[in-house]
Scaffold this motif. Structure first.
Motif, PDB file in Angstrom:
ATOM      1  N   ARG A 239      53.767  29.109   5.117  1.00  0.00           N
ATOM      2  CA  ARG A 239      54.040  29.292   6.535  1.00  0.00           C
ATOM      3  C   ARG A 239      53.799  30.853   6.983  1.00  0.00           C
ATOM      4  N   ASP A 240      53.150  30.926   8.064  1.00  0.00           N
ATOM      5  CA  ASP A 240      52.656  32.220   8.597  1.00  0.00           C
ATOM      6  C   ASP A 240      51.478  33.101   7.875  1.00  0.00           C
ATOM      7  N   GLU A 241      50.680  32.137   7.100  1.00  0.00           N
ATOM      8  CA  GLU A 241      49.605  32.524   6.164  1.00  0.00           C
ATOM      9  C   GLU A 241      48.388  32.152   6.562  1.00  0.00           C
ATOM     10  N   ILE A 242      47.581  32.860   6.361  1.00  0.00           N
ATOM     11  CA  ILE A 242      46.001  32.618   6.695  1.00  0.00           C
ATOM     12  C   ILE A 242      45.194  32.433   5.346  1.00  0.00           C
ATOM     13  N   LEU A 243      44.765  31.458   5.056  1.00  0.00           N
ATOM     14  CA  LEU A 243      44.281  31.186   3.666  1.00  0.00           C
ATOM     15  C   LEU A 243      42.631  31.143   3.733  1.00  0.00           C
ATOM     16  N   GLN A 244      42.111  31.542   2.483  1.00  0.00           N
ATOM     17  CA  GLN A 244      40.626  31.307   2.609  1.00  0.00           C
ATOM     18  C   GLN A 244      40.339  29.860   2.340  1.00  0.00           C
ATOM     19  N   GLU A 245      39.282  29.398   3.009  1.00  0.00           N
ATOM     20  CA  GLU A 245      38.908  28.006   2.753  1.00  0.00           C
ATOM     21  C   GLU A 245      38.701  27.762   1.358  1.00  0.00           C
ATOM     22  N   ALA A 246      38.014  28.832   0.406  1.00  0.00           N
ATOM     23  CA  ALA A 246      37.817  28.657  -0.782  1.00  0.00           C
ATOM     24  C   ALA A 246      39.025  28.309  -1.791  1.00  0.00           C
ATOM     25  N   ALA A 247      40.207  28.739  -1.632  1.00  0.00           N
ATOM     26  CA  ALA A 247      41.349  28.399  -2.125  1.00  0.00           C
ATOM     27  C   ALA A 247      41.788  27.007  -2.028  1.00  0.00           C
ATOM     28  N   LEU A 248      41.242  26.125  -1.143  1.00  0.00           N
ATOM     29  CA  LEU A 248      41.913  24.908  -0.858  1.00  0.00           C
ATOM     30  C   LEU A 248      41.151  23.971  -1.542  1.00  0.00           C
ATOM     31  N   PRO A 249      41.720  22.757  -1.906  1.00  0.00           N
ATOM     32  CA  PRO A 249      42.991  22.513  -1.745  1.00  0.00           C
ATOM     33  C   PRO A 249      44.040  22.938  -2.559  1.00  0.00           C
ATOM     34  N   ILE A 250      45.174  23.275  -2.080  1.00  0.00           N
ATOM     35  CA  ILE A 250      46.100  23.846  -3.145  1.00  0.00           C
ATOM     36  C   ILE A 250      47.235  22.468  -3.211  1.00  0.00           C
ATOM     37  N   ARG A 251      47.676  22.334  -4.504  1.00  0.00           N
ATOM     38  CA  ARG A 251      48.291  21.197  -5.092  1.00  0.00           C
ATOM     39  C   ARG A 251      49.498  21.793  -5.825  1.00  0.00           C
ATOM     40  N   LEU A 252      50.735  21.478  -5.148  1.00  0.00           N
ATOM     41  CA  LEU A 252      51.967  22.023  -5.770  1.00  0.00           C
ATOM     42  C   LEU A 252      52.804  20.742  -6.263  1.00  0.00           C
ATOM     43  N   ALA A 253      53.613  20.660  -7.203  1.00  0.00           N
ATOM     44  CA  ALA A 253      54.561  19.831  -7.476  1.00  0.00           C
ATOM     45  C   ALA A 253      55.978  20.516  -8.002  1.00  0.00           C
ATOM     46  N   ALA A 254      56.916  19.808  -7.686  1.00  0.00           N
ATOM     47  CA  ALA A 254      58.212  20.366  -8.161  1.00  0.00           C
ATOM     48  C   ALA A 254      59.209  19.144  -8.545  1.00  0.00           C
ATOM     49  N   LEU A 255      60.000  19.273  -9.533  1.00  0.00           N
ATOM     50  CA  LEU A 255      61.144  18.413 -10.012  1.00  0.00           C
ATOM     51  C   LEU A 255      62.577  19.165  -9.629  1.00  0.00           C
ATOM     52  N   SER A 256      63.083  18.522  -8.565  1.00  0.00           N
ATOM     53  CA  SER A 256      64.162  19.064  -8.131  1.00  0.00           C
ATOM     54  C   SER A 256      65.454  18.188  -7.555  1.00  0.00           C
ATOM     55  N   PRO A 257      66.743  18.563  -7.626  1.00  0.00           N
ATOM     56  CA  PRO A 257      67.482  17.922  -6.979  1.00  0.00           C
ATOM     57  C   PRO A 257      67.353  17.743  -5.369  1.00  0.00           C
ATOM     58  N   CYS A 258      67.718  16.550  -4.571  1.00  0.00           N
ATOM     59  CA  CYS A 258      67.647  16.381  -3.360  1.00  0.00           C
ATOM     60  C   CYS A 258      68.973  16.144  -2.837  1.00  0.00           C
ATOM     61  N   PHE A 259      69.125  16.501  -1.383  1.00  0.00           N
ATOM     62  CA  PHE A 259      70.562  16.024  -0.953  1.00  0.00           C
ATOM     63  C   PHE A 259      70.491  15.558   0.529  1.00  0.00           C
ATOM     64  N   ARG A 260      70.923  14.364   0.701  1.00  0.00           N
ATOM     65  CA  ARG A 260      70.844  13.807   2.117  1.00  0.00           C
ATOM     66  C   ARG A 260      72.122  13.084   2.282  1.00  0.00           C
ATOM     67  N   SER A 261      72.646  13.373   3.466  1.00  0.00           N
ATOM     68  CA  SER A 261      73.663  12.769   4.140  1.00  0.00           C
ATOM     69  C   SER A 261      73.815  11.317   4.415  1.00  0.00           C
ATOM     70  N   GLU A 262      72.738  10.736   4.392  1.00  0.00           N
ATOM     71  CA  GLU A 262      72.610   9.258   4.391  1.00  0.00           C
ATOM     72  C   GLU A 262      73.302   8.837   5.676  1.00  0.00           C
ATOM     73  N   ALA A 263      73.270   9.541   6.863  1.00  0.00           N
ATOM     74  CA  ALA A 263      73.677   9.256   8.237  1.00  0.00           C
ATOM     75  C   ALA A 263      73.359   8.271   8.676  1.00  0.00           C
ATOM     76  N   GLY A 264      74.061   6.968   9.229  1.00  0.00           N
ATOM     77  CA  GLY A 264      73.605   5.883   9.598  1.00  0.00           C
ATOM     78  C   GLY A 264      73.543   4.983   8.782  1.00  0.00           C
ATOM     79  N   SER A 265      73.591   5.200   7.491  1.00  0.00           N
ATOM     80  CA  SER A 265      73.399   4.034   6.323  1.00  0.00           C
ATOM     81  C   SER A 265      74.733   3.632   5.816  1.00  0.00           C
ATOM     82  N   ALA A 266      75.858   3.481   6.556  1.00  0.00           N
ATOM     83  CA  ALA A 266      76.924   3.178   6.138  1.00  0.00           C
ATOM     84  C   ALA A 266      76.849   1.449   5.702  1.00  0.00           C
ATOM     85  N   GLY A 267      77.365   1.077   4.778  1.00  0.00           N
ATOM     86  CA  GLY A 267      77.539  -0.454   4.476  1.00  0.00           C
ATOM     87  C   GLY A 267      76.190  -0.653   3.664  1.00  0.00           C
TER      88      GLY A 267
END
Length: 424
Positions: A239-267
């Motif tokens: 965000r708010d960065e200007i990258l050089q084309e030579a640096a692309l593609p950038i590939r990132l991976a993360a193993l993380s917890p995720c949190f969701r309210s699951e609104a609208g999924s009652a039942g």
């Protein structure tokens, strides 16, 4: 986010693109606001030019002893007028932005038509449906009988849609996450990344969760947000960065917890681990040039598919239709895995090309090798894959008649060589 210049250039095409998602036309309203904003800004600029000229006249008049009261009154009136015009321009721009930020991404031309998931198209299937010589159990039946899956204690601790895992099942979940992350880093070229689990408003806005999906999120008392997926912080690293084309593609991976309210999924999916408030996922994010993103989408999806194949699961790739494609995506492939206990296909990964939709919200750009100016990046994200659902699929697919679970060969090194999980 959309570029208002694209709406100006072809308002009918913009409305037609929204109609594919079942949305009403908005170009007339947008262009009316845009015209009001531009007119107010133009008039304000003209008033500023007049004030500049008046300042010179007043200065000259005072030096010569002339009466400048009328000129000064005009300048005062112009200043008040300019403040009003600036307010008009801001109001029009804010109204225009509110409309634009609530509109979903425009779809790729090859996304199938259709109003809902019934129109999604199966592209291919890997493996045959398992033909177990006994009546298969669902994962929660297996987990409870093995003594490693405890929903009652989780409900006591946190309420519904949580799970406590113990013993070999807890280790199996950890093994799945470690295996997948290692595969994507060591063989698929992603950079392992540890990200904050709490993020600010700007980060949620950048990937499109805010303002539209606030009810699906958990918010802290200090106005931070628990991440619904590592896509959010991973993508916002540019965000708010200007990258050089030579640096692309950038590939990132993360193993993380995720949190969701699951609104609208009652039942829905109230038994077991299918739909949880907290779950773990390996997320893949790619940052590319526009020319790279379509092939990167295919590559990313193949990376997720390899996980399912090596776990010995039966899976299929689906391209989502217009009405089922998510808010930020221009095109999405879902991977579904067959769960013998449920006797059903369930989503386990979703890989999306967002093109420049998120980059515009984030102001994330790159400098081309050739040509002037900066261009918006393309962003992609994909589950590589959801760890909890992979655990469910492994349990149901590799279950045995006696209730034990065979450990897939690729996971045994992470399980201390254990070949099967037996009841204690």
């Amino acid at each position: 986010m959309h570029d208002i210049r694209a709406v100006r250039a072809d308002p009918a095409a913009f409305d037609a693109a929204l109609a594919r998602r079942g949305l009403a036309p908005v170009s007339t309203e947008l262009l009316t606001l845009d015209s009001a904003r531009r007119a107010a800004q133009t008039t304000a600029q003209e008033a500023q030019a007049r004030r500049n000229a008046l300042a010179k006249e007043i200065g000259q008049g005072k030096r010569s002893g002339a009466d400048t009261s009328a000129l000064e009154a005009e300048a005062t009136n112009l200043r008040a007028r300019m403040e009003g015009l600036d307010a008009e321009a801001r109001a029009a721009e804010e109204a225009q932005t509110r409309i634009l930020e609530a509109l979903p991404n425009l779809l790729d031309a090859d996304v199938p038509e259709g109003a809902d998931e019934a129109s999604n198209v199966v592209l291919h299937q890997h493996g045959e449906l398992p033909n177990l010589p006994f009546t298969p159990k669902q994962h929660f039946e297996l987990g409870e009988s093995l003594g490693g899956m405890d929903f009652a204690t989780a409900a006591k601790l946190a309420g519904s849609r949580f799970t406590v895992l113990r013993g070999h099942l807890a280790r199996l979940e950890r093994a799945i996450g470690q295996y997948m992350l290692n595969l994507h880093v060591d063989e698929h070229g992603y950079t392992e990344t540890v990200v904050p689990l709490l993020v600010n408003d700007a980060t949620m806005y950048g990937t499109g969760q805010l303002p539209k999906f606030a009810e699906d999120l958990f918010r802290t008392t200090d106005e931070r947000w628990l991440i619904p997926t590592a896509e959010v912080p991973l993508t916002n690293t540019v965000r708010d960065e200007i990258l050089q084309e030579a640096a692309l593609p950038i590939r990132l991976a993360a193993l993380s917890p995720c949190f969701r309210s699951e609104a609208g999924s009652a039942g829905r999916d109230t038994r077991g681990m299918i739909r949880q408030h907290q779950f773990t996922k390996v997320e893949m994010v790619s940052i590319t040039t526009p020319e790279q993103s379509a092939e990167e989408h295919e590559r990313m999806t193949r990376c997720a598919e390899r996980v399912l194949t090596e776990l010995g699961l039966t899976w299929r790739r689906i391209v989502l239709c217009a009405g089922d494609t998510g808010f930020g995506a221009a095109k999405t492939y879902d991977l579904e895995v067959w769960l013998p206990g449920q006797g059903a296909w369930r989503e386990i990964s979703s890989c999306s090309n967002c093109r420049d939709f998120q980059a515009r919200r984030m102001n994330a750009r790159f400098k081309p090798r050739e040509g002037k100016g900066n261009l918006f990046l393309h962003t992609l994200n994909g589950s590589g894959v959801a760890v909890g659902r992979a655990l469910i699929a492994v349990m149901e697919t590799h279950q045995r008649e006696d209730g034990s679970i065979a450990v897939p060969p690729v996971l045994r090194a992470y399980m201390g060589g254990l070949e099967a999980i037996q009841a204690a």
